[in-house]
Write an enzyme that holds these catalytic residues in place. Structure first.
Site, PDB file in Angstrom:
ATOM      1  CB  CYS A 194      79.393  15.181  27.513  1.00 16.29           C
ATOM      2  SG  CYS A 194      78.457  14.081  28.600  1.00 16.29           S
ATOM      3  CD  GLU A 195      75.774  21.064  29.264  1.00 12.20           C
ATOM      4  OE1 GLU A 195      76.284  21.464  29.304  1.00 12.20           O
ATOM      5  OE2 GLU A 195      75.114  20.787  29.893  1.00 12.20           O
ATOM      6  CG  HIS A 196      75.137  15.591  30.847  1.00  9.94           C
ATOM      7  ND1 HIS A 196      74.240  15.542  30.199  1.00  9.94           N
ATOM      8  CD2 HIS A 196      74.176  16.386  31.400  1.00  9.94           C
ATOM      9  CE1 HIS A 196      73.232  15.559  29.647  1.00  9.94           C
ATOM     10  NE2 HIS A 196      73.367  16.911  30.141  1.00  9.94           N
ATOM     11  CG  HIS A 197      78.753  11.514  32.294  1.00 10.95           C
ATOM     12  ND1 HIS A 197      77.584  11.379  31.394  1.00 10.95           N
ATOM     13  CD2 HIS A 197      78.257  10.691  33.299  1.00 10.95           C
ATOM     14  CE1 HIS A 197      76.422  10.455  31.346  1.00 10.95           C
ATOM     15  NE2 HIS A 197      76.796  10.759  32.679  1.00 10.95           N
ATOM     16  CD  GLN A 225      75.502  15.048  18.839  1.00  8.72           C
ATOM     17  OE1 GLN A 225      75.317  14.345  19.267  1.00  8.72           O
ATOM     18  NE2 GLN A 225      74.670  14.734  17.664  1.00  8.72           N
ATOM     19  CG  HIS A 278      77.932  11.314  23.188  1.00  7.48           C
ATOM     20  ND1 HIS A 278      77.308  12.516  23.760  1.00  7.48           N
ATOM     21  CD2 HIS A 278      76.674  12.273  21.587  1.00  7.48           C
ATOM     22  CE1 HIS A 278      77.092  13.449  22.366  1.00  7.48           C
ATOM     23  NE2 HIS A 278      76.947  13.070  21.446  1.00  7.48           N
ATOM     24  CB  CYS A 289      78.827   9.960  28.929  1.00  5.57           C
ATOM     25  SG  CYS A 289      77.920  10.231  27.508  1.00  5.57           S
TER      26      CYS A 289
END
Ligand SMILES: Nc1nc2c(ncn2[C@@H]2O[C@H](COP(=O)(O)OP(=O)(O)OP(=O)(O)O)[C@@H](O)[C@H]2O)c(=O)[nH]1
Ligand SMILES: [Zn+2]
Length: 216
Positions: free
Chosen positions: A100-103, A141, A169, A171
């Site tokens: 995941c590109e956020h976490h 996703q 996920h 995260c």
């Protein structure tokens, strides 16, 4: 501008804005960044158990983000076959791992792909290879799902493509909202899969169907 044309242009645009193929990272630089990260988080990178960790993490990260260096054209070239088969082709239950590109934490699950050929089919193994090329990056996703669908549509000139991705996920599991059994489902339906309800339903029914080799 007509709605369908605007939509097509938006689709093409999304393909064109795919990030360019980038060269592999400098492993020495990544190793030193990991050493600094360990220090910043309160660790002592010199202690015995951590001595080889930056090197291991650099290698693992390089493996988990190798999609940035994969050329999809090269991957598909040579495996497009002119075959008169105009029924749906489905490759389902494709395991994938992404981050995941956020976490920068993993999300992983299964991807199901179907398409309606238009005078050519693609080598079956190339479909999971396309899934890997887009999942082995920092992703969300939804974008992963659309990139797989639009790439196949574009390269195969298919009558339609359907992609469903089901993922967990980390995260959302090991931090944050801490939901252990939640599955995110995304889909991208193009061409006949979008315009013909029957095609879409056939695809959705077949990906739910028990497969050969499944245990009872
Ligand atoms: N749509 C979408 N969201 C994602 C994906 N992966 C992670 N996220 C979400 O990205 C959001 C980031 O929200 P922020 O509020 O900026 O970050 P946060 O404070 O860490 O959020 P929490 O996870 O709720 O603690 C979260 O809701 C994540 O669940 C993905 O693939 N698609
Ligand atoms: Zn996340």
């Amino acid at each position: 501008m007509a709605k369908s044309r605007r939509r097509t242009l938006q689709r093409l645009n999304r393909i064109e804005v795919l990030p360019p193929i980038s060269p592999p990272a400098d492993p020495e630089h990544v190793r030193s960044l990991i050493t600094d990260l360990l220090k910043s988080l309160g660790e002592t990178p010199q202690r015995h158990g951590l001595l080889k960790t930056p090197e291991r993490v650099a290698k693992a990260l390089q493996f988990m983000t190798r999609g940035y260096h994969q050329d999809i054209d090269h991957l598909l070239n040579g495996a497009l076959f002119p075959i008169e088969y105009d029924e749906m082709v489905i490759v389902k239950d494709i395991d994938f791992f992404s981050m995941c590109e956020h976490h920068m934490l993993p999300f992983f699950g299964k991807c199901h792909v179907g398409y309606l050929p238009n005078k050519k089919v693609v080598g079956l193994s190339k479909i999971p290879r396309v899934v890997d090329a887009f999942s082995r990056r920092f992703q969300v996703q939804e974008r992963l799902t659309v990139q797989i669908a639009e790439t196949l549509q574009n390269k195969l000139n298919a009558h339609g493509v359907g992609v469903v991705v089901e993922a967990r996920h980390l995260c959302m599991m090991m931090r944050g909202v801490e939901k252990q059994n939640t599955i995110a489902v995304t889909s991208s339906m193009l061409g006949a899969f979008r315009t013909q309800q029957q095609t879409r339903l056939e695809f959705l029914k077949l990906i739910r169907h028990r497969s050969v080799g499944d245990s009872d």
